[in-house]
Design an enzyme around this catalytic site. Structure first.
Site, PDB file in Angstrom:
ATOM      1  N   THR A   1       0.849  -1.195   0.000  1.00 19.10           N
ATOM      2  CA  THR A   1       0.000   0.000   0.000  1.00 19.10           C
ATOM      3  C   THR A   1       0.885   1.247   0.000  1.00 19.10           C
ATOM      4  O   THR A   1       1.949   1.250   0.629  1.00 19.10           O
ATOM      5  CB  THR A   1      -0.910  -0.027   1.243  1.00 19.10           C
ATOM      6  OG1 THR A   1      -1.797  -1.135   1.105  1.00 19.10           O
ATOM      7  CG2 THR A   1      -1.734   1.248   1.385  1.00 19.10           C
ATOM      8  N   GLY A   2       0.413   2.298  -0.675  1.00 23.13           N
ATOM      9  CA  GLY A   2       1.140   3.571  -0.636  1.00 23.13           C
ATOM     10  C   GLY A   2       1.578   4.022  -2.018  1.00 23.13           C
ATOM     11  O   GLY A   2       1.354   3.332  -3.023  1.00 23.13           O
TER      12      GLY A   2
ATOM     13  N   THR B   1       4.504   4.306  -3.327  1.00 23.18           N
ATOM     14  CA  THR B   1       5.587   3.567  -3.983  1.00 23.18           C
ATOM     15  C   THR B   1       5.071   2.207  -4.476  1.00 23.18           C
ATOM     16  O   THR B   1       5.282   1.839  -5.641  1.00 23.18           O
ATOM     17  CB  THR B   1       6.786   3.381  -3.031  1.00 23.18           C
ATOM     18  OG1 THR B   1       7.025   4.613  -2.344  1.00 23.18           O
ATOM     19  CG2 THR B   1       8.034   2.978  -3.790  1.00 23.18           C
TER      20      THR B   1
ATOM     21  N   ASP C   1       6.329  -4.018  -0.935  1.00 19.45           N
ATOM     22  CA  ASP C   1       5.637  -2.968  -0.179  1.00 19.45           C
ATOM     23  C   ASP C   1       6.592  -1.811   0.109  1.00 19.45           C
ATOM     24  O   ASP C   1       7.821  -1.994   0.101  1.00 19.45           O
ATOM     25  CB  ASP C   1       5.101  -3.558   1.133  1.00 19.45           C
ATOM     26  CG  ASP C   1       3.910  -2.782   1.681  1.00 19.45           C
ATOM     27  OD1 ASP C   1       3.643  -1.657   1.203  1.00 19.45           O
ATOM     28  OD2 ASP C   1       3.252  -3.294   2.607  1.00 19.45           O
ATOM     29  N   GLY C   2       6.043  -0.659   0.382  1.00 22.55           N
ATOM     30  CA  GLY C   2       6.834   0.520   0.706  1.00 22.55           C
ATOM     31  C   GLY C   2       7.191   0.576   2.184  1.00 22.55           C
ATOM     32  O   GLY C   2       6.905  -0.348   2.949  1.00 22.55           O
TER      33      GLY C   2
ATOM     34  N   GLY D   1       3.218   2.138   7.978  1.00 22.74           N
ATOM     35  CA  GLY D   1       1.892   2.495   8.493  1.00 22.74           C
ATOM     36  C   GLY D   1       1.504   3.938   8.307  1.00 22.74           C
ATOM     37  O   GLY D   1       0.461   4.376   8.798  1.00 22.74           O
TER      38      GLY D   1
ATOM     39  N   GLU E   1      -0.437  -5.232   6.267  1.00 24.71           N
ATOM     40  CA  GLU E   1       0.892  -5.345   5.651  1.00 24.71           C
ATOM     41  C   GLU E   1       1.773  -6.321   6.428  1.00 24.71           C
ATOM     42  O   GLU E   1       2.532  -7.086   5.842  1.00 24.71           O
ATOM     43  CB  GLU E   1       1.559  -3.970   5.619  1.00 24.71           C
ATOM     44  CG  GLU E   1       0.893  -3.013   4.649  1.00 24.71           C
ATOM     45  CD  GLU E   1       1.490  -1.615   4.671  1.00 24.71           C
ATOM     46  OE1 GLU E   1       1.358  -0.927   3.663  1.00 24.71           O
ATOM     47  OE2 GLU E   1       2.069  -1.219   5.694  1.00 24.71           O
TER      48      GLU E   1
ATOM     49  N   LYS F   1      13.812   7.766   2.442  1.00 24.23           N
ATOM     50  CA  LYS F   1      13.353   6.899   3.532  1.00 24.23           C
ATOM     51  C   LYS F   1      14.503   6.278   4.335  1.00 24.23           C
ATOM     52  O   LYS F   1      14.267   5.661   5.368  1.00 24.23           O
ATOM     53  CB  LYS F   1      12.474   5.768   2.976  1.00 24.23           C
ATOM     54  CG  LYS F   1      11.304   6.226   2.101  1.00 24.23           C
ATOM     55  CD  LYS F   1      10.290   6.973   2.896  1.00 24.23           C
ATOM     56  CE  LYS F   1       9.062   7.394   2.106  1.00 24.23           C
ATOM     57  NZ  LYS F   1       8.290   6.335   1.511  1.00 24.23           N
TER      58      LYS F   1
END
Ligand code: R5P
Length: 221
Positions: free
Chosen positions: A25-26, A28, A80-81, A94, A102, A120
């Site tokens: 999710t997100g 990226t 995932d990001g 989150g 996730e 990040k």
């Protein structure tokens, strides 16, 4: 934006025919979903599970088949990001409120690839407020127990009310500033009844971190 896109698209190169893929999710992970959709249009056969309602919708719009959990044993690869990645590859996740789903997907995946842009990468986790998913029942008490750890923490707000996760829960954002021992902090938070899950993802579950740079370079850690 290209740094995120480049990282996500590199991660999709790990997808092979017949795999079950965990979709993150997100902003990226978004690019990974789009790239996977393109590969499916070109003839790739996979199925997928999604870490949020939003990602499931995006996957369906891109003709990615979503498998019911009752029909899969495990997940071959999740992409995932993350909100922060430290030098040991521990993560904070989150920011988009999807941390519990996730973490379930990451835990059940044989390979977990994290896709981020260079912003990040941090020395130590904690500048990004740690999201903690909390049951609405007794949430005021749960928040007090979190505050008693000596951390500034607030219930995440949406437009005019509390932010609600896909699981019907609240998010408490905790400003630890610096997290020297992510594993102990995760364990300590989980002793508080009412906390469903924390956004700390320990490196033991992370296979690879794919980092996209402003220059266009992509590195794998
Ligand atoms: O709940 C959301 C997720 O943990 C995201 O993967 C994380 O917040 C990173 O999102 P983005 O890629 O949009 O920075």
């Amino acid at each position: 934006m290209d740094a995120k896109k480049n990282a996500a698209e590199r991660a999709v190169e790990y997808v092979q025919h017949g795999m079950t893929i965990g979709l993150g999710t997100g902003t990226t992970a978004y690019w990974a979903v789009l790239k996977l959709g393109q590969k499916i249009r070109e003839g790739l056969h996979v199925n997928a599970v999604a870490t949020s309602v939003g990602t499931e919708k995006l996957a369906k719009e891109n003709n990615i088949p979503i498998a019911p959990f009752s029909e899969i044993d495990s997940i071959d690869l999740a992409i995932d990001g993350a909100d922060e990645v430290d030098r040991q590859k521990n993560l904070i996740k989150g920011g988009g409120g999807a941390l519990t789903r996730e973490k379930i997907i990451a835990y059940n995946s044989r390979k977990f690839i994290v896709v981020v842009d260079e912003s990040k990468l941090v020395e130590q986790l904690g500048k990004f407020p740690l999201p903690v998913e909390v049951l609405p029942f007794g949430a005021e008490l749960t928040l007090k127990r979190i505050l008693s750890m000596g951390v500034e923490a607030t219930i995440r707000q949406a437009e005019n009310s509390n932010y609600i996760t896909d699981n019907g829960n609240l998010i408490v954002d905790c400003r630890f500033g610096s997290i020297t021992d992510p594993s102990s902090l995760d364990a300590a938070l989980k002793t508080i009844p009412g906390i469903v899950e924390t956004g700390i993802f320990l490196n033991t579950r992370v296979s690879t971190v794919v980092v996209g740079f402003k220059t266009g370079d992509v590195n794998e850690l």
